[in-house]
Design an enzyme around this catalytic site. Structure first.
Site, PDB file in Angstrom:
ATOM      1  N   ASP A  38       9.605   9.516  -6.035  1.00  0.00           N
ATOM      2  CA  ASP A  38       9.650   8.085  -5.722  1.00  0.00           C
ATOM      3  C   ASP A  38       8.461   7.579  -4.914  1.00  0.00           C
ATOM      4  O   ASP A  38       8.486   6.477  -4.393  1.00  0.00           O
ATOM      5  CB  ASP A  38      10.947   7.749  -4.975  1.00  0.00           C
ATOM      6  CG  ASP A  38      11.095   8.531  -3.680  1.00  0.00           C
ATOM      7  OD1 ASP A  38      10.265   9.418  -3.411  1.00  0.00           O
ATOM      8  OD2 ASP A  38      12.060   8.258  -2.931  1.00  0.00           O
ATOM      9  N   GLU A  39       7.387   8.362  -4.824  1.00  0.00           N
ATOM     10  CA  GLU A  39       6.207   7.935  -4.084  1.00  0.00           C
ATOM     11  C   GLU A  39       4.945   8.341  -4.818  1.00  0.00           C
ATOM     12  O   GLU A  39       4.877   9.402  -5.429  1.00  0.00           O
ATOM     13  CB  GLU A  39       6.163   8.571  -2.695  1.00  0.00           C
ATOM     14  CG  GLU A  39       7.088   7.972  -1.658  1.00  0.00           C
ATOM     15  CD  GLU A  39       6.839   8.578  -0.288  1.00  0.00           C
ATOM     16  OE1 GLU A  39       6.052   8.017   0.479  1.00  0.00           O
ATOM     17  OE2 GLU A  39       7.440   9.624  -0.007  1.00  0.00           O
ATOM     18  N   ASP A  79       5.988   3.028  -2.788  1.00  0.00           N
ATOM     19  CA  ASP A  79       7.221   3.710  -2.380  1.00  0.00           C
ATOM     20  C   ASP A  79       8.409   2.970  -2.988  1.00  0.00           C
ATOM     21  O   ASP A  79       8.639   1.795  -2.686  1.00  0.00           O
ATOM     22  CB  ASP A  79       7.315   3.716  -0.853  1.00  0.00           C
ATOM     23  CG  ASP A  79       8.456   4.588  -0.332  1.00  0.00           C
ATOM     24  OD1 ASP A  79       9.279   5.035  -1.153  1.00  0.00           O
ATOM     25  OD2 ASP A  79       8.517   4.805   0.891  1.00  0.00           O
TER      26      ASP A  79
END
Length: 371
Positions: free
Chosen positions: A104-105, A9
């Protein structure tokens, strides 16, 4: 061979990229979304802004009232995608089984990689160093026997965290968490559990599945029964055989506000269309997803006669799909937008003899994104 997963993350990603690109913003509350006075929602914010209670999907007007001295910026999606792609490439060097959840993950199946990279903590440390040295960004990594626990572990020590849950210690890890730390449990469910005097993860685990289903509903009961035991409830579906691009958002607080849902859909539509253009694909099939406060989830799709031309068209189609499944009476915890059955733009297709309105919209949208 024991399964092993990483959940990676990127911490406060949009805002962190802005703070790296503009060092004068470091230490300041940064809010990415619409500008004050404009309609829109918060796409992301820095940790300095979160101190004021600001979170993603919050209307910009609310965020401005809570922190008038924040730095408000419009998203630079091309820049974020550029950084995201480069970081995902780094992750793919550690395993071929990388599932990108959002910009973003990502989850990484690291099963069987110990001989290549050493202990899981060493491999995670190597990823964190590569990202920090290459981009000046921090990532939080959770390590666990399944994706759900890895997700929880990535949240346990943010920002710049590294947390491992070893096989056999799932319940020990979970019992250190508060009920509202369990990913996917919303305010309404927490209130219901409190009414039943269930205030801890261990207390929740004491109830059999049948009892939970009868008390809070079949879907929510089944979900809670699994997560309090560290069993993956299937939070991340595997990629469709025909590749898709999607994005979703879980609201900080379940909402019935139609405008909040509409603005979130609009933001997601822009994210998805940017990725579509940026990665060189086209699609005719729109997907929409909605999850209610009782964990009931509904998905729908619609295939158009033409390729989706713009974020506006994607938003309108997704909103139409969700409108058929949500009248506003139930609280919503998550919405998602996607495009499936992707085709490479380089593949030949039979265009119309004359340019259509959709062709013009697509060309304008791509030009605007480039600018």
């Amino acid at each position: 061979m024991e399964p092993l997963f990483f959940h990676v993350d990127l911490d406060a990603f949009y805002a962190s990229v802005e703070q790296v690109d503009r060092p004068e913003l470091k230490g300041k509350p940064v809010i990415i979304g619409a500008l004050p006075g404009r309609r829109g929602v918060v796409s992301a914010c820095s940790y300095e802004a979160r101190v004021f209670g600001i979170h993603s999907a919050m209307p910009i007007s609310f965020a401005y009232r809570r922190c008038t001295n924040a730095v408000f910026l419009v998203p630079r999606m091309k820049r974020y995608q550029q950084v995201s792609r480069a970081i995902m490439k780094i992750l793919s060097e550690f395993s071929p089984a990388v599932t990108q959840i959002s910009i973003d993950e990502a989850t990484i199946d690291m099963t069987g990689t110990r001989r290549l990279f050493g202990r899981p903590e060493a491999a995670a440390g190597a990823i964190k160093r590569r990202v920090a040295e290459g981009f000046g960004l921090t990532v939080s990594i959770g390590i666990a026997p399944n994706r759900y626990l890895a997700k929880l572990a990535s949240e346990a020590d943010k920002p710049d965290g590294l947390c491992r849950v070893e096989a056999g210690e799932e319940e020990l890890f979970l019992d250190r968490l508060a009920l509202d730390d369990l990913w996917g449990i919303g305010r309404k469910t927490l209130d219901r559990l409190e009414e039943m005097n269930i205030t801890t993860v261990a207390g929740l685990r004491a109830y059999p599945e049948r009892a939970l289903k009868s008390m809070i509903g079949s879907a929510a009961g089944a979900y809670l029964y699994r997560v309090c035991r560290g069993i993956d409830p299937g939070i991340y579906a595997h990629e469709h055989k025909s590749r898709s691009i999607s994005s979703e958002i879980t609201f900080e607080t379940d909402t019935r506000d139609a405008e909040t849902v509409r603005l979130a859909l609009l933001d997601l539509s822009h994210q998805v269309m940017f990725r579509l253009f940026d990665e060189g694909y086209r699609s005719k099939t729109v997907q929409a997803k909605i999850r209610f406060s009782d964990f009931t989830t509904s998905t729908a799709r619609k295939t158009l006669h033409h390729y989706v031309a713009s974020a506006e068209e994607l938003h309108e189609t997704a909103a139409e799909l969700l409108h058929a499944r949500w009248t506003g009476g139930e609280s919503v915890r998550l919405v998602g937008v996607g495009l499936s059955s992707l085709e490479a733009e380089s593949e030949p297709y039979q265009p119309s003899l004359f340019e259509t309105e959709h062709d013009r919209k697509r060309r304008v949208e791509k030009t605007v994104l480039e600018l």
